[in-house]
Each structure stands twice: as C-alpha cells, then as structure tokens.
Design a protein around this motif. Structure first.
Motif, PDB file in Angstrom:
ATOM      1  N   ARG A  45      -2.889 -11.030 -12.351  1.00 55.07           N
ATOM      2  CA  ARG A  45      -3.104 -10.655 -10.962  1.00 55.07           C
ATOM      3  C   ARG A  45      -1.838  -9.995 -10.429  1.00 55.07           C
ATOM      4  N   GLU A  46      -1.984  -8.867  -9.745  1.00 52.18           N
ATOM      5  CA  GLU A  46      -0.823  -8.148  -9.254  1.00 52.18           C
ATOM      6  C   GLU A  46      -0.909  -7.897  -7.756  1.00 52.18           C
ATOM      7  N   PHE A  47       0.245  -7.860  -7.149  1.00 51.86           N
ATOM      8  CA  PHE A  47       0.375  -7.621  -5.718  1.00 51.86           C
ATOM      9  C   PHE A  47      -0.012  -6.187  -5.384  1.00 51.86           C
ATOM     10  N   VAL A  48      -0.707  -6.029  -4.261  1.00 46.23           N
ATOM     11  CA  VAL A  48      -1.087  -4.700  -3.785  1.00 46.23           C
ATOM     12  C   VAL A  48      -0.413  -4.401  -2.451  1.00 46.23           C
ATOM     13  N   ALA A  49      -0.616  -5.285  -1.477  1.00 47.18           N
ATOM     14  CA  ALA A  49      -0.073  -5.036  -0.144  1.00 47.18           C
ATOM     15  C   ALA A  49      -0.049  -6.339   0.637  1.00 47.18           C
ATOM     16  N   ALA A  50       0.797  -6.394   1.671  1.00 45.01           N
ATOM     17  CA  ALA A  50       0.868  -7.570   2.521  1.00 45.01           C
ATOM     18  C   ALA A  50       1.200  -7.148   3.942  1.00 45.01           C
ATOM     19  N   ILE A  51       0.863  -8.032   4.880  1.00 45.55           N
ATOM     20  CA  ILE A  51       1.089  -7.748   6.292  1.00 45.55           C
ATOM     21  C   ILE A  51       1.481  -9.037   6.998  1.00 45.55           C
ATOM     22  N   THR A  52       2.425  -8.953   7.909  1.00 48.92           N
ATOM     23  CA  THR A  52       2.858 -10.134   8.640  1.00 48.92           C
ATOM     24  C   THR A  52       1.787 -10.584   9.629  1.00 48.92           C
ATOM     25  N   SER A  53       1.969 -11.782  10.168  1.00 41.63           N
ATOM     26  CA  SER A  53       0.929 -12.383  10.995  1.00 41.63           C
ATOM     27  C   SER A  53       0.571 -11.534  12.213  1.00 41.63           C
ATOM     28  N   GLY A  54       1.583 -10.902  12.803  1.00 45.25           N
ATOM     29  CA  GLY A  54       1.336 -10.059  13.967  1.00 45.25           C
ATOM     30  C   GLY A  54       1.001  -8.624  13.627  1.00 45.25           C
ATOM     31  N   GLY A  56       3.122  -6.443  12.433  1.00 50.23           N
ATOM     32  CA  GLY A  56       4.227  -5.525  12.674  1.00 50.23           C
ATOM     33  C   GLY A  56       4.911  -5.001  11.427  1.00 50.23           C
ATOM     34  N   LEU A  57       4.805  -5.718  10.325  1.00 45.10           N
ATOM     35  CA  LEU A  57       5.451  -5.294   9.080  1.00 45.10           C
ATOM     36  C   LEU A  57       4.433  -5.274   7.953  1.00 45.10           C
ATOM     37  N   THR A  58       4.545  -4.265   7.119  1.00 39.14           N
ATOM     38  CA  THR A  58       3.664  -4.146   5.961  1.00 39.14           C
ATOM     39  C   THR A  58       4.486  -3.862   4.709  1.00 39.14           C
ATOM     40  N   TYR A  59       3.931  -4.257   3.584  1.00 43.09           N
ATOM     41  CA  TYR A  59       4.611  -4.094   2.307  1.00 43.09           C
ATOM     42  C   TYR A  59       3.590  -3.605   1.283  1.00 43.09           C
ATOM     43  N   TYR A  60       4.052  -2.772   0.358  1.00 41.49           N
ATOM     44  CA  TYR A  60       3.143  -2.199  -0.629  1.00 41.49           C
ATOM     45  C   TYR A  60       3.764  -2.196  -2.023  1.00 41.49           C
ATOM     46  N   ALA A  61       2.916  -2.330  -3.014  1.00 42.82           N
ATOM     47  CA  ALA A  61       3.340  -2.086  -4.382  1.00 42.82           C
ATOM     48  C   ALA A  61       3.592  -0.591  -4.544  1.00 42.82           C
ATOM     49  N   ASP A  62       4.528  -0.247  -5.395  1.00 44.27           N
ATOM     50  CA  ASP A  62       4.860   1.166  -5.597  1.00 44.27           C
ATOM     51  C   ASP A  62       3.645   1.952  -6.068  1.00 44.27           C
ATOM     52  N   SER A  63       2.778   1.306  -6.822  1.00 53.54           N
ATOM     53  CA  SER A  63       1.634   2.002  -7.404  1.00 53.54           C
ATOM     54  C   SER A  63       0.606   2.450  -6.360  1.00 53.54           C
ATOM     55  N   VAL A  64       0.647   1.860  -5.174  1.00 55.55           N
ATOM     56  CA  VAL A  64      -0.347   2.212  -4.155  1.00 55.55           C
ATOM     57  C   VAL A  64       0.277   2.821  -2.910  1.00 55.55           C
ATOM     58  N   LYS A  65       1.584   2.849  -2.860  1.00 61.10           N
ATOM     59  CA  LYS A  65       2.271   3.348  -1.674  1.00 61.10           C
ATOM     60  C   LYS A  65       1.868   4.804  -1.404  1.00 61.10           C
ATOM     61  N   GLY A  66       1.529   5.086  -0.152  1.00 63.12           N
ATOM     62  CA  GLY A  66       1.097   6.428   0.212  1.00 63.12           C
ATOM     63  C   GLY A  66      -0.392   6.650   0.065  1.00 63.12           C
ATOM     64  N   ARG A  67      -1.083   5.748  -0.624  1.00 61.63           N
ATOM     65  CA  ARG A  67      -2.532   5.876  -0.818  1.00 61.63           C
ATOM     66  C   ARG A  67      -3.306   4.768  -0.116  1.00 61.63           C
ATOM     67  N   PHE A  68      -2.754   3.560  -0.083  1.00 59.95           N
ATOM     68  CA  PHE A  68      -3.414   2.398   0.517  1.00 59.95           C
ATOM     69  C   PHE A  68      -2.731   2.038   1.826  1.00 59.95           C
ATOM     70  N   TYR A  80      -7.764  -5.628   6.632  1.00 63.13           N
ATOM     71  CA  TYR A  80      -8.383  -4.490   5.971  1.00 63.13           C
ATOM     72  C   TYR A  80      -7.448  -3.903   4.913  1.00 63.13           C
ATOM     73  N   LEU A  81      -8.043  -3.250   3.952  1.00 61.62           N
ATOM     74  CA  LEU A  81      -7.286  -2.452   2.988  1.00 61.62           C
ATOM     75  C   LEU A  81      -8.010  -1.128   2.846  1.00 61.62           C
ATOM     76  N   GLN A  82      -7.438  -0.094   3.444  1.00 58.96           N
ATOM     77  CA  GLN A  82      -7.974   1.258   3.305  1.00 58.96           C
ATOM     78  C   GLN A  82      -7.384   1.870   2.050  1.00 58.96           C
ATOM     79  N   MET A  83      -8.246   2.283   1.145  1.00 55.90           N
ATOM     80  CA  MET A  83      -7.810   2.826  -0.138  1.00 55.90           C
ATOM     81  C   MET A  83      -8.277   4.262  -0.255  1.00 55.90           C
ATOM     82  N   ASN A  84      -7.315   5.173  -0.314  1.00 57.88           N
ATOM     83  CA  ASN A  84      -7.611   6.599  -0.432  1.00 57.88           C
ATOM     84  C   ASN A  84      -7.114   7.131  -1.763  1.00 57.88           C
ATOM     85  N   ASN A  85      -7.634   8.271  -2.157  1.00 62.08           N
ATOM     86  CA  ASN A  85      -7.222   8.924  -3.398  1.00 62.08           C
ATOM     87  C   ASN A  85      -7.242   7.927  -4.565  1.00 62.08           C
ATOM     88  N   LEU A  86      -8.346   7.249  -4.704  1.00 62.47           N
ATOM     89  CA  LEU A  86      -8.454   6.216  -5.723  1.00 62.47           C
ATOM     90  C   LEU A  86      -8.389   6.803  -7.123  1.00 62.47           C
TER      91      LEU A  86
END
Length: 121
Positions: A45-54, A56-68, A80-86
């Motif tokens: 299992r690999e990390f894709v993205a995360a978001i803080t409770s409010g 205000g901050l988001t984090y992404y795996a390098d493999s999806v940065k700019g697309r998700f 939500y997870l919007q996934m573009n250019n799959l």
C-alpha cells in the motif's frame, strides 16, 4: 469511531479523469486529518495524498503531484480525490484513511473498504 466509505472508482482510459469520494460518519470528521492510499496487485500500500483537518495543508506523492488534487468538505463530512491525466500505473484499489497526515499507512487509525480504479492504455 469513524466509518469511511469510498465511492467513485471505475474504469477509464489513459488521460481520463475520475473523482473519488470518501464519506465519513461517526465522530466529527472535521477533527481528523485524512489521506488517500492505493494498493496495486502484488505491491505494498502506498501513500497518494493527505489533507489536514481544516483543509489548509495538502501533501502529495511525487508520482501524482500535478495530476491529483485532494480536498474536503467538512460540512458534508467528505474527502475527495480528483484524479486527472490518469495513467495505467495508477491502476489500484484506492483507500481513504483518517487520523493522520503522514505518508505512513500505520499512522492512520480509520480505513475505508477501498474502491477499484482501473486505467486502460
């Protein structure tokens, strides 16, 4: 306890888009950071993205940065997870998780059942 239910998975051609939703119930979801992970057959299992409770901050795996894009609506208890250019390599079961914002799966307390995303070339 927090219950998480993912939806929105499916099959799409390379270059297409999907939007995953994760509906939370139980304890107030606004108190929890949340993330998305994925697991392909035969892989960990690999990390894709995360978001803080409010939100205000988001984090992404390098493999999806700019697309998700991860986002949340605390009034609707949904992440939500919007996934573009799959790409075909994005094919996996996608899991929603809550309780942390790190890329480490074991740090998360609550997990959904997963939703399948299949990207054809």
């Amino acid at each position: 306890q927090v219950q998480l239910v993912e939806s929105g998975g499916g099959m799409v051609q390379a270059g297409g888009s999907l939007r995953l939703s994760c509906a939370a119930s139980g304890r107030p979801f606004r108190n929890y950071s949340a993330g998305w992970f994925r697991q392909a057959p035969g892989k960990e299992r690999e990390f894709v993205a995360a978001i803080t409770s409010g939100g205000g901050l988001t984090y992404y795996a390098d493999s999806v940065k700019g697309r998700f894009t991860i986002s949340r609506d605390n009034a609707d208890n949904t992440v939500y997870l919007q996934m573009n250019n799959l790409k075909p390599e994005d094919t996996a079961v996608y899991y929603c998780a809550a309780g942390s914002v790190t890329p480490v799966a074991r740090a998360y307390v609550y997990w959904g059942q997963g939703t399948q995303v299949t990207v054809s070339s």
